[in-house]
Design an enzyme around this catalytic site. Structure first.
Site, PDB file in Angstrom:
ATOM      1  N   CYS A   1     -11.096   4.045  -0.746  1.00 34.64           N
ATOM      2  CA  CYS A   1      -9.803   4.505  -0.235  1.00 34.64           C
ATOM      3  C   CYS A   1      -9.563   3.786   1.087  1.00 34.64           C
ATOM      4  O   CYS A   1     -10.495   3.644   1.894  1.00 34.64           O
ATOM      5  CB  CYS A   1      -9.821   6.021  -0.027  1.00 34.64           C
ATOM      6  SG  CYS A   1      -8.299   6.628   0.750  1.00 34.64           S
ATOM      7  N   THR A   2      -8.322   3.350   1.293  1.00 38.22           N
ATOM      8  CA  THR A   2      -7.997   2.577   2.504  1.00 38.22           C
ATOM      9  C   THR A   2      -8.317   3.326   3.799  1.00 38.22           C
ATOM     10  O   THR A   2      -8.574   2.701   4.823  1.00 38.22           O
ATOM     11  CB  THR A   2      -6.483   2.268   2.528  1.00 38.22           C
ATOM     12  OG1 THR A   2      -5.761   3.461   2.210  1.00 38.22           O
ATOM     13  CG2 THR A   2      -6.124   1.167   1.561  1.00 38.22           C
ATOM     14  N   HIS A   3      -8.258   4.668   3.764  1.00 40.54           N
ATOM     15  CA  HIS A   3      -8.410   5.432   5.008  1.00 40.54           C
ATOM     16  C   HIS A   3      -9.873   5.713   5.383  1.00 40.54           C
ATOM     17  O   HIS A   3     -10.169   6.024   6.520  1.00 40.54           O
ATOM     18  CB  HIS A   3      -7.693   6.775   4.869  1.00 40.54           C
ATOM     19  CG  HIS A   3      -6.205   6.676   4.924  1.00 40.54           C
ATOM     20  ND1 HIS A   3      -5.485   5.850   4.088  1.00 40.54           N
ATOM     21  CD2 HIS A   3      -5.292   7.285   5.731  1.00 40.54           C
ATOM     22  CE1 HIS A   3      -4.200   5.981   4.363  1.00 40.54           C
ATOM     23  NE2 HIS A   3      -4.057   6.837   5.349  1.00 40.54           N
TER      24      HIS A   3
ATOM     25  N   GLU B   1      -4.907  10.607   9.276  1.00 43.57           N
ATOM     26  CA  GLU B   1      -3.535  10.475   9.757  1.00 43.57           C
ATOM     27  C   GLU B   1      -3.243  11.403  10.931  1.00 43.57           C
ATOM     28  O   GLU B   1      -2.299  11.171  11.677  1.00 43.57           O
ATOM     29  CB  GLU B   1      -2.563  10.669   8.597  1.00 43.57           C
ATOM     30  CG  GLU B   1      -2.770   9.522   7.643  1.00 43.57           C
ATOM     31  CD  GLU B   1      -1.713   9.384   6.587  1.00 43.57           C
ATOM     32  OE1 GLU B   1      -0.812  10.223   6.523  1.00 43.57           O
ATOM     33  OE2 GLU B   1      -1.810   8.414   5.823  1.00 43.57           O
TER      34      GLU B   1
ATOM     35  N   ASP C   1       0.874  -1.175   0.000  1.00 42.55           N
ATOM     36  CA  ASP C   1       0.000   0.000   0.000  1.00 42.55           C
ATOM     37  C   ASP C   1       0.911   1.226   0.000  1.00 42.55           C
ATOM     38  O   ASP C   1       2.123   1.106   0.221  1.00 42.55           O
ATOM     39  CB  ASP C   1      -0.877  -0.025   1.263  1.00 42.55           C
ATOM     40  CG  ASP C   1      -1.812   1.168   1.338  1.00 42.55           C
ATOM     41  OD1 ASP C   1      -2.444   1.495   0.323  1.00 42.55           O
ATOM     42  OD2 ASP C   1      -1.900   1.810   2.412  1.00 42.55           O
ATOM     43  N   SER C   2       0.317   2.400  -0.203  1.00 46.55           N
ATOM     44  CA  SER C   2       1.114   3.624  -0.131  1.00 46.55           C
ATOM     45  C   SER C   2       1.591   3.879   1.307  1.00 46.55           C
ATOM     46  O   SER C   2       2.507   4.668   1.498  1.00 46.55           O
ATOM     47  CB  SER C   2       0.271   4.801  -0.611  1.00 46.55           C
ATOM     48  OG  SER C   2      -0.942   4.846   0.107  1.00 46.55           O
TER      49      SER C   2
ATOM     50  N   THR D   1      -5.849   3.551  -5.087  1.00 51.10           N
ATOM     51  CA  THR D   1      -5.189   4.367  -6.106  1.00 51.10           C
ATOM     52  C   THR D   1      -4.240   3.491  -6.935  1.00 51.10           C
ATOM     53  O   THR D   1      -4.214   3.567  -8.169  1.00 51.10           O
ATOM     54  CB  THR D   1      -4.404   5.525  -5.441  1.00 51.10           C
ATOM     55  OG1 THR D   1      -5.273   6.211  -4.538  1.00 51.10           O
ATOM     56  CG2 THR D   1      -3.881   6.501  -6.463  1.00 51.10           C
TER      57      THR D   1
ATOM     58  N   TYR E   1      -0.300   8.470  -2.419  1.00 48.17           N
ATOM     59  CA  TYR E   1      -0.392   8.198  -3.858  1.00 48.17           C
ATOM     60  C   TYR E   1      -1.547   9.011  -4.490  1.00 48.17           C
ATOM     61  O   TYR E   1      -1.570   9.226  -5.696  1.00 48.17           O
ATOM     62  CB  TYR E   1      -0.690   6.712  -4.106  1.00 48.17           C
ATOM     63  CG  TYR E   1       0.487   5.758  -3.960  1.00 48.17           C
ATOM     64  CD1 TYR E   1       1.735   6.175  -3.523  1.00 48.17           C
ATOM     65  CD2 TYR E   1       0.312   4.405  -4.279  1.00 48.17           C
ATOM     66  CE1 TYR E   1       2.785   5.264  -3.397  1.00 48.17           C
ATOM     67  CE2 TYR E   1       1.359   3.504  -4.161  1.00 48.17           C
ATOM     68  CZ  TYR E   1       2.593   3.937  -3.715  1.00 48.17           C
ATOM     69  OH  TYR E   1       3.620   3.035  -3.597  1.00 48.17           O
ATOM     70  N   GLY E   2      -2.496   9.387  -3.637  1.00 51.67           N
ATOM     71  CA  GLY E   2      -3.768   9.935  -4.127  1.00 51.67           C
ATOM     72  C   GLY E   2      -3.662  11.218  -4.914  1.00 51.67           C
ATOM     73  O   GLY E   2      -4.600  11.594  -5.611  1.00 51.67           O
TER      74      GLY E   2
ATOM     75  N   CYS F   1      -4.471  -0.925  -1.861  1.00 51.55           N
ATOM     76  CA  CYS F   1      -4.519   0.519  -2.152  1.00 51.55           C
ATOM     77  C   CYS F   1      -5.374   0.768  -3.402  1.00 51.55           C
ATOM     78  O   CYS F   1      -5.045   0.279  -4.493  1.00 51.55           O
ATOM     79  CB  CYS F   1      -3.091   1.013  -2.383  1.00 51.55           C
ATOM     80  SG  CYS F   1      -2.999   2.741  -2.842  1.00 51.55           S
TER      81      CYS F   1
HETATM   82  N1  DGL Z   1      -3.921   4.035   0.032  1.00 53.21           N
HETATM   83  C1  DGL Z   1      -4.528   5.120  -0.705  1.00 53.21           C
HETATM   84  C2  DGL Z   1      -5.801   4.608  -1.409  1.00 53.21           C
HETATM   85  O1  DGL Z   1      -6.438   3.672  -0.969  1.00 53.21           O
HETATM   86  C3  DGL Z   1      -4.876   6.289   0.200  1.00 53.21           C
HETATM   87  C4  DGL Z   1      -3.701   7.062   0.692  1.00 53.21           C
HETATM   88  C5  DGL Z   1      -2.907   7.722  -0.420  1.00 53.21           C
HETATM   89  O2  DGL Z   1      -3.361   8.711  -1.009  1.00 53.21           O
HETATM   90  O3  DGL Z   1      -1.827   7.208  -0.677  1.00 53.21           O
HETATM   91  O4  DGL Z   1      -6.177   5.167  -2.411  1.00 53.21           O
END
Ligand code: DGL
Length: 267
Positions: A185-187, A153, A11-12, A76, A43-44, A74
């Site tokens: 999105c993971t978050h 975060e 993941d990022s 993205t 990454y977004g 992830c």
């Molecule tokens: N892991 C990214 C996603 O699920 C979110 C965090 C990022 O922007 O890297 O898209």
């Protein structure tokens, strides 16, 4: 192939640990190796080319760890690299896009759907086209919510600022009669209460983590790769920057403390 080889995830950052948690729950005998590319987080807001390059590097690091299957939690990275990795890698590759669409199909009745994701995910148009492949008449509301990742975060899930920002992004959806919102999105699962408050109780929030674990189990079974040895699983964590921060944030996403995180440079 040796079934005791680990499953790899990248993941990022640490967000993908929400998916690793479900993998650990549904596949308790599997060894897992997780790589968080924290040096390039987020990454977004990166270009498709940059995300593809990061994803290729991450996958090649995990292949060196002798993984038998790769999971990309992830969203993205899935939007920009899943198909390339599926075609290049000699092992099965599982993303979160297809599991997300599967769950959405089970949930929606009206096919009026919000897609919430990073700017890069929304701009890729991948979720939009995958949903329209299921139902050409779907009415979609793709919505980039770039401030959600930093809010999570900073640990501000319940802070009034989270509600204000969620209102800012999502208020326009209130009169759109959507019945489902895909948390792409993971978050975002960590902001579920806030997002639900803004969208109202009638909207089902779709989180692909658990169905991704269930589908991974099916793929392992079908490919005769399921580890059936009754032994304690081994979990390894690597990050490309700031392993201490990774270790600090991990419990928020993984649900429990993690022992150690090794920093590796894959630039
Ligand atoms: N892991 C990214 C996603 O699920 C979110 C965090 C990022 O922007 O890297 O898209």
């Amino acid at each position: 192939m040796d079934k005791t080889r680990p499953i790899g995830l990248f993941d990022s950052g640490f967000g993908g640990l929400t998916v690793m948690k479900e993998i650990a729950r549904h596949l308790p005998s599997e060894h897992l190796v997780y790589f968080g590319d924290t040096a390039h987080l987020p990454y977004g807001n990166k270009s498709p080319q940059a995300v593809l390059e990061y994803a290729l590097n991450n996958a090649s690091f995990l292949l060196k760890q002798n993984i038998k299957l790769l999971i990309i939690p992830c969203h993205t990275a899935c939007c920009h690299a899943l198909e390339t990795l599926k075609s290049k890698l000699p092992i099965p590759v599982v993303g979160v896009t297809e599991p997300g669409i599967e769950l959405l199909k089970q949930s929606t009745r009206s096919w009026r759907i919000a897609i919430l994701g990073t700017t890069s995910t929304i701009q890729s148009g991948i979720y939009q086209s995958l949903i329209l492949q299921q139902n050409q008449k779907a009415t979609l509301f793709p919505t980039a919510c770039p401030l959600f990742v930093p809010l999570v975060e900073e640990g501000l899930f319940d802070h009034p600022s989270a509600h204000l920002i969620a209102e800012h992004y999502l208020a326009f959806l209130k009169d759109k009669q959507i019945d489902s919102a895909l948390l792409a999105c993971t978050h975002y699962p960590l902001l579920k209460t806030t997002i639900q408050d803004v969208l109202g109780p009638a909207v089902k929030l779709i989180e692909p983590a658990e169905i991704c674990a269930i589908q991974t189990r099916e793929i392992l079974l079908r490919s005769n790769l399921l580890n059936v040895a009754a032994q304690a699983p081994r979990y390894q964590f690597f990050a490309s920057d700031d392993p201490d921060k990774f270790k600090r944030f991990a419990p928020l996403f993984f649900g429990s403390e993690i022992d150690s995180v090794e920093r590796i440079s894959i630039l």
